[in-house]
Design an enzyme around this catalytic site. Structure first.
Site, PDB file in Angstrom:
ATOM      1  N   CYS A   2      16.498 -11.198   8.496  1.00  0.00           N
ATOM      2  CA  CYS A   2      17.952 -11.998   7.957  1.00  0.00           C
ATOM      3  C   CYS A   2      17.172 -13.577   7.717  1.00  0.00           C
ATOM      4  O   CYS A   2      15.976 -13.730   7.883  1.00  0.00           O
ATOM      5  CB  CYS A   2      18.857 -12.238   9.113  1.00  0.00           C
ATOM      6  SG  CYS A   2      19.045 -10.750   9.879  1.00  0.00           S
ATOM      7  N   ARG A  28      16.754 -12.354   1.893  1.00  0.00           N
ATOM      8  CA  ARG A  28      16.180 -11.757   3.083  1.00  0.00           C
ATOM      9  C   ARG A  28      17.540 -10.778   3.952  1.00  0.00           C
ATOM     10  O   ARG A  28      17.099 -10.127   4.981  1.00  0.00           O
ATOM     11  CB  ARG A  28      15.947 -12.888   4.349  1.00  0.00           C
ATOM     12  CG  ARG A  28      14.792 -13.940   3.537  1.00  0.00           C
ATOM     13  CD  ARG A  28      14.509 -14.821   4.733  1.00  0.00           C
ATOM     14  NE  ARG A  28      14.070 -14.344   6.033  1.00  0.00           N
ATOM     15  CZ  ARG A  28      12.936 -14.033   6.234  1.00  0.00           C
ATOM     16  NH1 ARG A  28      11.912 -14.173   5.346  1.00  0.00           N
ATOM     17  NH2 ARG A  28      12.811 -13.568   7.609  1.00  0.00           N
ATOM     18  N   TRP A  74      20.979  -8.927   7.519  1.00  0.00           N
ATOM     19  CA  TRP A  74      20.690  -7.618   7.187  1.00  0.00           C
ATOM     20  C   TRP A  74      20.629  -6.894   8.177  1.00  0.00           C
ATOM     21  O   TRP A  74      19.942  -6.769   9.242  1.00  0.00           O
ATOM     22  CB  TRP A  74      19.074  -7.167   6.716  1.00  0.00           C
ATOM     23  CG  TRP A  74      18.514  -5.923   6.026  1.00  0.00           C
ATOM     24  CD1 TRP A  74      18.864  -5.400   4.730  1.00  0.00           C
ATOM     25  CD2 TRP A  74      18.041  -5.250   6.679  1.00  0.00           C
ATOM     26  NE1 TRP A  74      18.308  -4.406   4.529  1.00  0.00           N
ATOM     27  CE2 TRP A  74      17.838  -4.006   6.022  1.00  0.00           C
ATOM     28  CE3 TRP A  74      17.405  -4.832   7.918  1.00  0.00           C
ATOM     29  CZ2 TRP A  74      17.195  -2.773   6.140  1.00  0.00           C
ATOM     30  CZ3 TRP A  74      16.626  -3.891   8.262  1.00  0.00           C
ATOM     31  CH2 TRP A  74      16.723  -2.585   7.457  1.00  0.00           C
ATOM     32  N   ASN A 100      17.061 -14.279  13.784  1.00  0.00           N
ATOM     33  CA  ASN A 100      16.656 -13.317  13.056  1.00  0.00           C
ATOM     34  C   ASN A 100      15.580 -12.538  13.873  1.00  0.00           C
ATOM     35  O   ASN A 100      14.620 -12.987  14.365  1.00  0.00           O
ATOM     36  CB  ASN A 100      15.851 -14.014  11.881  1.00  0.00           C
ATOM     37  CG  ASN A 100      14.861 -12.947  10.981  1.00  0.00           C
ATOM     38  OD1 ASN A 100      15.336 -11.724  10.922  1.00  0.00           O
ATOM     39  ND2 ASN A 100      13.788 -13.453  10.537  1.00  0.00           N
ATOM     40  N   GLY A 101      15.399 -11.135  13.901  1.00  0.00           N
ATOM     41  CA  GLY A 101      14.784 -10.379  14.839  1.00  0.00           C
ATOM     42  C   GLY A 101      15.277  -9.212  15.499  1.00  0.00           C
ATOM     43  O   GLY A 101      16.520  -8.841  15.037  1.00  0.00           O
ATOM     44  N   GLU A 469       4.430   3.916  -8.181  1.00  0.00           N
ATOM     45  CA  GLU A 469       4.842   2.495  -8.187  1.00  0.00           C
ATOM     46  C   GLU A 469       6.175   2.392  -8.914  1.00  0.00           C
ATOM     47  O   GLU A 469       7.252   1.938  -8.834  1.00  0.00           O
ATOM     48  CB  GLU A 469       3.953   1.274  -8.600  1.00  0.00           C
ATOM     49  CG  GLU A 469       4.724   0.127  -8.759  1.00  0.00           C
ATOM     50  CD  GLU A 469       5.265  -0.446  -7.440  1.00  0.00           C
ATOM     51  OE1 GLU A 469       5.319   0.206  -6.444  1.00  0.00           O
ATOM     52  OE2 GLU A 469       6.074  -1.391  -7.750  1.00  0.00           O
ATOM     53  N   LYS A 473       9.846   1.655  -8.006  1.00  0.00           N
ATOM     54  CA  LYS A 473      10.838   0.730  -8.716  1.00  0.00           C
ATOM     55  C   LYS A 473      12.035   1.117  -9.053  1.00  0.00           C
ATOM     56  O   LYS A 473      13.305   0.590  -9.006  1.00  0.00           O
ATOM     57  CB  LYS A 473      10.045   0.172  -9.933  1.00  0.00           C
ATOM     58  CG  LYS A 473       9.258  -1.268  -9.814  1.00  0.00           C
ATOM     59  CD  LYS A 473       9.801  -2.245  -9.268  1.00  0.00           C
ATOM     60  CE  LYS A 473       9.501  -2.538  -7.745  1.00  0.00           C
ATOM     61  NZ  LYS A 473       8.320  -2.654  -7.265  1.00  0.00           N
ATOM     62  N   GLU A 476      14.416   2.103  -6.206  1.00  0.00           N
ATOM     63  CA  GLU A 476      15.008   1.007  -5.141  1.00  0.00           C
ATOM     64  C   GLU A 476      16.074  -0.078  -6.158  1.00  0.00           C
ATOM     65  O   GLU A 476      16.924  -0.589  -5.365  1.00  0.00           O
ATOM     66  CB  GLU A 476      13.823   0.055  -4.663  1.00  0.00           C
ATOM     67  CG  GLU A 476      13.106  -0.641  -5.645  1.00  0.00           C
ATOM     68  CD  GLU A 476      12.258  -1.646  -4.896  1.00  0.00           C
ATOM     69  OE1 GLU A 476      12.443  -1.917  -3.928  1.00  0.00           O
ATOM     70  OE2 GLU A 476      11.200  -1.725  -5.554  1.00  0.00           O
ATOM     71  N   HIS A 492       2.121  23.642  -7.625  1.00  0.00           N
ATOM     72  CA  HIS A 492       2.234  23.920  -6.190  1.00  0.00           C
ATOM     73  C   HIS A 492       3.520  23.601  -5.443  1.00  0.00           C
ATOM     74  O   HIS A 492       3.470  23.541  -4.258  1.00  0.00           O
ATOM     75  CB  HIS A 492       1.051  23.286  -5.265  1.00  0.00           C
ATOM     76  CG  HIS A 492      -0.266  23.531  -5.999  1.00  0.00           C
ATOM     77  ND1 HIS A 492      -0.988  24.470  -5.846  1.00  0.00           N
ATOM     78  CD2 HIS A 492      -1.405  22.697  -6.650  1.00  0.00           C
ATOM     79  CE1 HIS A 492      -2.012  24.600  -6.400  1.00  0.00           C
ATOM     80  NE2 HIS A 492      -2.243  23.413  -7.043  1.00  0.00           N
ATOM     81  N   LYS A 587      14.175  -8.593   1.141  1.00  0.00           N
ATOM     82  CA  LYS A 587      12.851  -8.940   0.486  1.00  0.00           C
ATOM     83  C   LYS A 587      11.647  -8.895   1.535  1.00  0.00           C
ATOM     84  O   LYS A 587      10.513  -8.288   1.132  1.00  0.00           O
ATOM     85  CB  LYS A 587      12.915 -10.397  -0.197  1.00  0.00           C
ATOM     86  CG  LYS A 587      11.564 -10.788  -0.934  1.00  0.00           C
ATOM     87  CD  LYS A 587      11.400  -9.827  -2.105  1.00  0.00           C
ATOM     88  CE  LYS A 587       9.991 -10.163  -2.764  1.00  0.00           C
ATOM     89  NZ  LYS A 587       9.567  -9.002  -3.967  1.00  0.00           N
TER      90      LYS A 587
HETATM   91  C1  AGP Z   1       8.746  -3.766  -3.348  1.00  0.00           C
HETATM   92  O1  AGP Z   1       9.397  -3.628  -4.573  1.00  0.00           O
HETATM   93  C2  AGP Z   1       9.623  -3.396  -2.252  1.00  0.00           C
HETATM   94  N1  AGP Z   1      10.656  -4.358  -2.216  1.00  0.00           N
HETATM   95  C3  AGP Z   1       9.080  -3.275  -0.918  1.00  0.00           C
HETATM   96  O2  AGP Z   1       8.523  -1.897  -1.003  1.00  0.00           O
HETATM   97  C4  AGP Z   1       7.710  -4.190  -0.529  1.00  0.00           C
HETATM   98  O3  AGP Z   1       6.821  -3.899  -1.093  1.00  0.00           O
HETATM   99  C5  AGP Z   1       7.549  -3.895   1.025  1.00  0.00           C
HETATM  100  O4  AGP Z   1       8.630  -4.124   1.762  1.00  0.00           O
HETATM  101  C6  AGP Z   1       6.081  -4.870   1.423  1.00  0.00           C
HETATM  102  O5  AGP Z   1       6.515  -6.129   1.351  1.00  0.00           O
HETATM  103  P1  AGP Z   1       5.208  -7.054   1.355  1.00  0.00           P
HETATM  104  O6  AGP Z   1       4.294  -6.984   0.183  1.00  0.00           O
HETATM  105  O7  AGP Z   1       5.811  -8.427   1.681  1.00  0.00           O
HETATM  106  O8  AGP Z   1       4.464  -6.821   2.513  1.00  0.00           O
END
Ligand code: AGP
Length: 592
Positions: A2, A28, A74, A100-101, A469, A473, A476, A492, A587
């Protein structure tokens, strides 16, 4: 994870400052939001499910005040709804708290407090923290003492900011493993999970280490450990607020995609000055003396580390990659002198923090590649290579993925004392600029897949790493199910998923795997797939394809992945989704 913010000011201007900070911290977490302030000896709390916009629509608070705290959530413990939104007011209305936590033992504490007459309005662990502090405060009439006593009971990680109705001239805080910084300005002081929250108000910020607590007033910060007051170090707030603004872009994600060329150029300036590599001899020596190079990260950073691991073959070092959340529970070690390389854009990912703590306990060396030099991970690592990419605000990581790979390419160049990589990186910049210039072609491709339920990405070697990757992308930010498949693995099992009309994107970067991948493309086409190939000029195919300038294999992913970033962005944009703040995500994942 958060976002928390606290502001105490010499002026009656905290309403706008808290609103600004909440907006900046929304990356966040954004499923509920709220703020509290003290006015005429009362604590007023406005909070709701939804975003910052929703909050100020619901509470167009015209009153101004000079002390307040705010929170973007969050949801972890307790659903995303009004009652679980922060701030939480303690039962006897003495304190308001944002948190936050995660508190691991909150249920036990809740039972104890309930037996002592406390009643709870929410399902959160945070309200338990507020009532525990109040419980002690009603006995000792001292918040600092109550914070210390509470910290001896609470198990877990937390950063809290607290208003005390009896002391309207200060905001208390406690920090344990969750990020918290203090901002300093001529008009007053700030507390926040991230210096971004006060980037336009504060040129300096104070970093708070773990198990530190204290309070801020409109003039000063007072930081304590259990042993008493501690000195603190202030940093320049590198975040210039204009860098964090959208400008003419509709979303941060496309802005950050189009920043990629300049961010790579920045790395060349920093790590290759006057035709000399700029890495410390200690780091190069550490690599030389290591018998294994082990990569650890999450999400996009994990996908990037797979590329770095493959690049490590060039310096003849045995290498392995691990997902942080897996390794932290099942740690395995290799060699007598491994170098652990952590990748983390935010530097606050709890899964990675757990791993670096294990590595440090074992006495192994650690290198962190990060976009956040003042982060928790940066404080713990033996070596830190900053990305200097500027704030990455979109939840979907783009420029950080590319700059992580670039920094490592430069490090390998330095290790081998080989300048050829510099020209290869410059070629990649040109190729990326070419893709940016042709983004409308990708927009057209995105139109063709936006209604699909499943999309697959194929590749072999670096192209498979990139497919991972590309797939992350897409899923998500568009919520379309997607999967990356190693070309040779199709037969397979996964080929069972291929049916008429399903889009399959295939990356072609390496002539060594060209024919094998062509066979894979034919395998899926013969089962009705709609194929799109992303190919080097010298590896053209007969299918619908997006042709990219030939690049040396070890830099080819720097350009091709930009195609995938745009593809995901345009699909999400066309679906009318919130590209920068996808559902259920945040994020910086500062919880396990
Ligand atoms: C990336 O598009 C994602 N939002 C997520 O997978 C991110 O890469 C992951 O949480 C790791 O974050 P960091 O690089 O800040 O450790």
């Amino acid at each position: 994870m958060c976002g928390i913010v606290g502001v105490i000011s010499k002026q009656l201007d905290c309403n706008q400052k808290i609103r600004y900070g909440l907006k900046k911290l929304e990356y966040r977490g954004y499923d509920s939001v709220g703020y509290a302030y003290i006015l005429d000896n009362k604590i007023i709390i406005n909070k709701c499910k939804g975003t910052v916009e929703n909050l100020y629509e619901k509470y167009p608070n015209l009153k101004e005040f000079n002390i307040g705290i705010g929170h973007t959530r969050w949801a972890t413990t307790g659903k995303a709804d009004n009652k679980n939104a922060h701030p939480h007011l303690s039962f006897h209305k003495k304190i308001a708290l944002v948190h936050n936590g995660i508190i691991d033992n909150y249920n036990k504490i809740k039972s104890f407090l309930t037996k002592n007459g406390y009643k709870f309005k929410s399902d959160t662990d945070s309200e338990v923290v507020a009532n525990l502090i109040e419980y002690y405060y009603l006995k000792n009439n001292n918040i600092m003492e109550s914070l210390k006593l509470s910290s001896q009971i609470l198990i877990g990680n937390y950063a809290v900011a607290i208003l005390n109705i009896d002391e309207p001239d200060r905001i208390y805080f406690y920090k344990r493993k969750s990020p918290l910084v203090i901002g300093v300005s001529n008009d007053g002081l700030f507390l926040a999970s991230d210096s971004l929250a006060f980037d336009k108000y504060c040129s300096d910020f104070i970093d708070i280490h773990d198990d530190r607590f204290g309070y801020i007033t409109k003039d000063n910060a007072y930081v304590f450990s259990n042993k008493g007051i501690v000195d603190v170090k202030s940093y320049k707030n590198e975040n210039k607020s204009e860098d964090n603004e959208l400008g003419h872009y509709p979303f941060h994600m496309i802005k950050e995609i189009e920043e990629i060329p300049s961010k790579i150029e920045k790395l060349l300036d920093v790590y290759y000055k006057d035709n000399n590599y700029n890495f410390t001899n200690n780091l190069l020596e550490c690599i030389k003396n290591s018998d294994y190079i082990i990569f650890v990260g999450c999400g996009t950073s994990y996908n990037a580390e797979r590329i770095l691991s493959r690049l490590t073959d060039q310096i003849n070092k045995p290498t392995l990659t691990f997902i942080a959340s897996e390794w932290s529970y099942y740690p395995v070690y290799f060699g007598k002198n491994p170098l652990f390389v952590f990748l983390s854009q935010s530097g606050e990912t709890m899964d990675v923090i757990k791993c670096i703590d294990i590595v440090k306990e074992k006495g192994f060396k650690s290198l962190l590649i990060t976009n956040s030099e003042a982060s928790t991970l940066a404080k713990k690592a033996d070596f830190v290579l900053p990305l200097y990419s500027g704030r990455e605000i979109a939840v979907a990581s783009t420029k950080a993925y590319v700059t992580m790979i670039t920094v490592y390419l430069l490090l390998i160049g330095a290790y081998q004392n080989d300048a050829s990589i510099i020209d290869e990186i410059k070629e990649a910049i040109t190729a990326i600029k070419d893709i940016i210039a042709r983004k409308d072609e990708i927009y057209q491709i995105a139109l063709k897949i936006k209604k699909k339920k499943n999309v697959f990405f194929l590749g072999r070697g670096y192209d498979y790493d990139m497919a991972l990757e590309a797939s992350l992308k897409l899923k998500e930010i568009t919520y379309i199910h997607s999967e990356a498949i190693a070309g040779g693995e199709l037969k397979h099992g996964p080929i069972a998923l291929i049916e008429k009309g399903v889009p399959v994107f295939c990356f072609f970067s390496d002539k060594k795997t060209y024919h094998a991948l062509l066979n894979n493309v034919n395998e899926v086409k013969s089962r009705g797939a709609k194929v799109f190939n992303i190919v080097n000029e010298s590896l053209k195919t007969n299918d619908e394809q997006f042709i990219i300038k030939d690049l040396p294999l070890r830099v080819s992913m720097l350009s091709k992945i930009v195609f995938a970033f745009y593809l995901a962005y345009f699909v999400s944009y066309q679906k009318g989704l919130n590209v920068d703040k996808p559902r259920n995500l945040a994020k910086s994942v500062t919880v396990e």
